[in-house]
Write an enzyme that holds these catalytic residues in place. Structure first.
Site, PDB file in Angstrom:
ATOM      1  N   LYS A 183      69.956  41.198  88.479  1.00  0.00           N
ATOM      2  CA  LYS A 183      71.164  41.306  89.190  1.00  0.00           C
ATOM      3  C   LYS A 183      71.389  42.602  90.011  1.00  0.00           C
ATOM      4  O   LYS A 183      71.386  43.665  89.470  1.00  0.00           O
ATOM      5  CB  LYS A 183      72.534  41.115  88.341  1.00  0.00           C
ATOM      6  CG  LYS A 183      73.776  40.923  89.316  1.00  0.00           C
ATOM      7  CD  LYS A 183      74.894  40.439  88.369  1.00  0.00           C
ATOM      8  CE  LYS A 183      75.670  41.644  87.752  1.00  0.00           C
ATOM      9  NZ  LYS A 183      76.508  42.425  88.628  1.00  0.00           N
ATOM     10  N   ASP A 242      74.992  39.677  93.641  1.00  0.00           N
ATOM     11  CA  ASP A 242      76.479  39.490  93.446  1.00  0.00           C
ATOM     12  C   ASP A 242      77.382  40.479  94.424  1.00  0.00           C
ATOM     13  O   ASP A 242      77.743  41.460  93.884  1.00  0.00           O
ATOM     14  CB  ASP A 242      76.384  40.188  91.716  1.00  0.00           C
ATOM     15  CG  ASP A 242      77.955  39.985  91.374  1.00  0.00           C
ATOM     16  OD1 ASP A 242      78.502  39.004  91.661  1.00  0.00           O
ATOM     17  OD2 ASP A 242      78.188  40.886  90.275  1.00  0.00           O
ATOM     18  N   ASP A 259      86.578  36.622 102.430  1.00  0.00           N
ATOM     19  CA  ASP A 259      87.106  36.894 103.565  1.00  0.00           C
ATOM     20  C   ASP A 259      87.612  35.593 104.231  1.00  0.00           C
ATOM     21  O   ASP A 259      87.617  34.567 103.630  1.00  0.00           O
ATOM     22  CB  ASP A 259      85.860  37.641 104.559  1.00  0.00           C
ATOM     23  CG  ASP A 259      86.717  38.522 105.511  1.00  0.00           C
ATOM     24  OD1 ASP A 259      87.559  38.208 106.323  1.00  0.00           O
ATOM     25  OD2 ASP A 259      86.166  39.756 105.551  1.00  0.00           O
ATOM     26  N   THR A 272      86.124  39.891  84.543  1.00  0.00           N
ATOM     27  CA  THR A 272      86.329  40.086  83.043  1.00  0.00           C
ATOM     28  C   THR A 272      86.839  41.563  82.799  1.00  0.00           C
ATOM     29  O   THR A 272      87.340  41.685  81.629  1.00  0.00           O
ATOM     30  CB  THR A 272      84.981  39.927  82.316  1.00  0.00           C
ATOM     31  OG1 THR A 272      83.869  41.129  83.235  1.00  0.00           O
ATOM     32  CG2 THR A 272      84.557  38.934  82.343  1.00  0.00           C
ATOM     33  N   ARG A 274      74.760  47.689  80.972  1.00  0.00           N
ATOM     34  CA  ARG A 274      74.452  48.865  80.068  1.00  0.00           C
ATOM     35  C   ARG A 274      74.133  48.755  78.847  1.00  0.00           C
ATOM     36  O   ARG A 274      73.089  49.604  78.686  1.00  0.00           O
ATOM     37  CB  ARG A 274      75.893  49.600  80.289  1.00  0.00           C
ATOM     38  CG  ARG A 274      76.204  50.255  81.617  1.00  0.00           C
ATOM     39  CD  ARG A 274      77.647  50.635  81.675  1.00  0.00           C
ATOM     40  NE  ARG A 274      78.596  49.462  81.762  1.00  0.00           N
ATOM     41  CZ  ARG A 274      79.912  49.434  81.914  1.00  0.00           C
ATOM     42  NH1 ARG A 274      80.540  50.660  82.183  1.00  0.00           N
ATOM     43  NH2 ARG A 274      80.590  48.161  82.183  1.00  0.00           N
TER      44      ARG A 274
END
Length: 237
Positions: A37, A63, A68, A125, A216
């Site tokens: 990603k 991603d 808009d 999230t 991470r």
């Protein structure tokens, strides 16, 4: 809705502005992960050519969370077609007309059989019920996710992005057809960082996720390949 027979894949989020670092992570995790990603941070810092260079032959989850007016989002989808992403995100809160414009552009701009899965992002999230209330949504994340998920599917989205905490109700509402991608995944013992609604990989799998997104805990590990492999093993366990 629990589904322990579902095969749940791993998406590794490459959160960096440095193309060299991103390429190094791809070398480490691509043999293990199903999809890599790249998002706003990398794309804004390094540009679309760097996105293409880093992704290479690896399946790409782009991603960008497009949001808009319908004409602009449709034009953006067409402009991204040269990158051939496997998945592309947009905010379901942009509304029906916006999502329908994205789907039409996707169908028109990509070769037959090669268009990406369009994923409607429901509620980030990093937002909890209090954060949503501050934006004018008084009845909490779960209710808002259900509303936006139904709207996204009705508007032609192939799937959804949601917290693992809403997986059960979405599978009950919508069944097994929508592809559901779940960020905010943290292996047991990992720091939550800025995520507020989190689960472990195995919990998300059992709740009905098709894909889990982990960043991470893999990329900041001493051995990213081993960290990714451990999560895949947990998903397959």
């Amino acid at each position: 809705m629990s589904n322990t027979t579902r095969r749940t894949g791993l998406i590794v989020s490459l959160d960096t502005q440095d193309p060299a670092q991103a390429r190094a992570w791809v070398r480490d995790v691509a043999p293990v992960s199903g999809i890599i990603k790249l998002g706003l941070e990398f794309t804004y810092a390094a540009g679309f050519q760097a996105v293409a260079d880093v992704a290479g032959d690896s399946p790409l989850f782009l991603d960008l969370k497009l949001h808009d007016i319908p004409n602009t989002v449709g034009a953006a989808v067409r402009a991204l077609s040269h990158l051939r992403p496997r998945m592309l995100t947009l905010h379901a809160s942009g509304g029906r007309a916006m999502m329908e414009a994205a789907r039409l552009a996707c169908d028109e701009a990509f070769p037959q059989g090669q268009r990406p899965l369009l994923l409607g992002v429901t509620v980030l999230t990093s937002l909890d019920d209090q954060g949503l209330a501050e934006t004018g949504v008084p009845d909490g994340a779960r209710a808002q996710v259900r509303r936006l998920a139904r709207l996204a599917v009705e508007s032609g989205m192939d799937g959804l992005v949601c917290s693992a905490h809403e997986l059960d109700v979405l599978r009950d509402d919508l069944g097994s057809k929508p592809v559901i991608v779940t960020p905010g995944i943290r292996p047991a013992g990992a720091a939550k960082g800025d995520q507020k609604r989190v689960m472990t990989p195995a919990q998300a799998r059992d709740a009905g996720a098709d894909w889990v997104v982990v960043g991470r805990p893999i990329t900041q590990a001493a051995d990213p390949a081993a960290a990714a492999a451990a999560i895949v093993a947990e998903l397959e366990g």
